[in-house]
Design a protein around this motif. Structure first.
Motif, short mmCIF file in Angstrom:
data_model
loop_
_atom_site.label_atom_id
_atom_site.label_comp_id
_atom_site.label_asym_id
_atom_site.label_seq_id
_atom_site.Cartn_x
_atom_site.Cartn_y
_atom_site.Cartn_z
N SER A 188 0.83 -1.20 0.00
CA SER A 188 0.00 0.00 0.00
C SER A 188 0.86 1.26 0.00
O SER A 188 0.58 2.22 -0.70
N SER A 189 1.93 1.23 0.77
CA SER A 189 2.82 2.39 0.86
C SER A 189 3.45 2.69 -0.48
O SER A 189 3.52 3.85 -0.90
N GLY A 190 3.92 1.64 -1.17
CA GLY A 190 4.54 1.85 -2.47
C GLY A 190 3.57 2.43 -3.47
O GLY A 190 3.92 3.32 -4.25
N GLU A 191 2.34 1.94 -3.46
CA GLU A 191 1.32 2.46 -4.37
C GLU A 191 1.05 3.93 -4.11
O GLU A 191 0.97 4.75 -5.04
N GLN A 192 0.89 4.29 -2.84
CA GLN A 192 0.50 5.66 -2.52
C GLN A 192 1.66 6.65 -2.64
O GLN A 192 1.46 7.80 -3.04
N LEU A 193 2.86 6.19 -2.33
CA LEU A 193 4.02 7.05 -2.58
C LEU A 193 4.17 7.31 -4.07
O LEU A 193 4.46 8.43 -4.49
N GLY A 194 3.94 6.28 -4.86
CA GLY A 194 4.03 6.45 -6.31
C GLY A 194 3.00 7.42 -6.84
O GLY A 194 3.29 8.24 -7.71
N GLU A 195 1.79 7.36 -6.28
CA GLU A 195 0.75 8.29 -6.72
C GLU A 195 1.08 9.72 -6.31
O GLU A 195 0.85 10.66 -7.07
N LEU A 196 1.61 9.87 -5.12
CA LEU A 196 1.99 11.22 -4.68
C LEU A 196 3.07 11.80 -5.59
O LEU A 196 3.00 12.96 -5.99
N ILE A 197 4.06 10.98 -5.93
CA ILE A 197 5.15 11.45 -6.79
C ILE A 197 4.63 11.78 -8.19
O ILE A 197 4.96 12.83 -8.76
N SER A 198 3.82 10.90 -8.75
CA SER A 198 3.38 11.09 -10.13
C SER A 198 2.33 12.17 -10.29
O SER A 198 2.19 12.77 -11.36
N LYS A 199 1.58 12.46 -9.22
CA LYS A 199 0.52 13.47 -9.29
C LYS A 199 0.81 14.65 -8.36
O LYS A 199 -0.10 15.28 -7.83
N ASP A 200 2.10 14.93 -8.19
CA ASP A 200 2.49 15.98 -7.23
C ASP A 200 1.88 17.33 -7.54
O ASP A 200 1.59 18.11 -6.64
N GLU A 201 1.64 17.61 -8.82
CA GLU A 201 1.13 18.93 -9.19
C GLU A 201 -0.30 19.17 -8.66
O GLU A 201 -0.78 20.30 -8.66
#
Length: 206
Positions: A188-201
């Motif tokens: 879960s952490s990997g998924e959500q960290l990835g989403e935060l990075i990819s959708k940072d804007e």
């Protein structure tokens, strides 16, 4: 006492508290409600935020960027020396030994969306290096985002000032905290960290 001065001091204190809360909220991944709904309503999507980072959207870089844009000595650092624990394997289990940042990130060079080569096409050893949902690689990315987000030269154009005393004194302190609150659920952490990075804007702070 001058009421105007008193009000200014009170507002200043509120701003400081708000900034500290914002930093803590961003760090407290992977709890989705923290950064999607906002425990303190500090993070807003498509925001028109103000105050923290002058209302700018956060700006983060992903693991592949850091692999290709850092000096070799910055990537020969041992994972456990920064995060206070070993990386996880492809199944989410904490490994018995640590790895360097470079060992963890190198398998990214074998991935190719254009050629249709995904995580499942990597060898077991490469998958173990990256960790479940690339958890290890994303932690490394967040560590460097915190490090360079507090760097006055801002050579990597990062907007993520969570390691300048609000709330963490250093990127190392940020890293050990992030690891401690995410390692129990790396998928879960990997998924959500990835989403935060990819959708940072999409995220700014109030």
């Amino acid at each position: 006492m001058n009421n105007s001065n008193s009000n200014e001091k009170a507002q200043g204190r509120r701003r400081f508290v708000k900034k500290a809360t914002v930093g803590a909220a961003l760090v407290s991944l992977p709890v989705r409600s923290v950064w999607a709904n906002g425990i303190t309503n500090s993070i807003v999507a498509s925001g028109h935020g103000s105050d923290w980072a002058n209302g700018a959207s956060i700006n983060l870089k992903g693991p592949r960027y850091w692999l290709n844009n850092l000096a070799s000595e910055q990537l020969t650092v041992d994972f456990s020396s920064i995060f206070g624990g070993n990386p996880v394997d492809r199944n989410g289990n904490v490994q018995g030994a640590s790895r360097t940042f470079l060992e963890i990130l190198l398998p990214l060079n074998s991935l190719s969306q254009q050629a249709g080569i995904g995580f499942g096409d990597l060898s077991a050893g490469q998958q173990d290096a990256l960790g479940q949902k690339k958890y290890n690689a994303k932690l490394i990315a967040m560590y460097f985002n915190a490090m360079f987000g507090s760097d006055e030269t801002n050579i990597h154009n990062i907007v993520y000032p969570v390691a300048n005393g609000r709330p963490f004194q250093s990127s190392g302190a940020f890293a050990t905290h992030l690891y401690s609150i995410t390692v129990s659920n790396p998928k879960s952490s990997g998924e959500q960290l990835g989403e935060l990075i990819s959708k940072d804007e999409m995220y700014s702070l109030i």
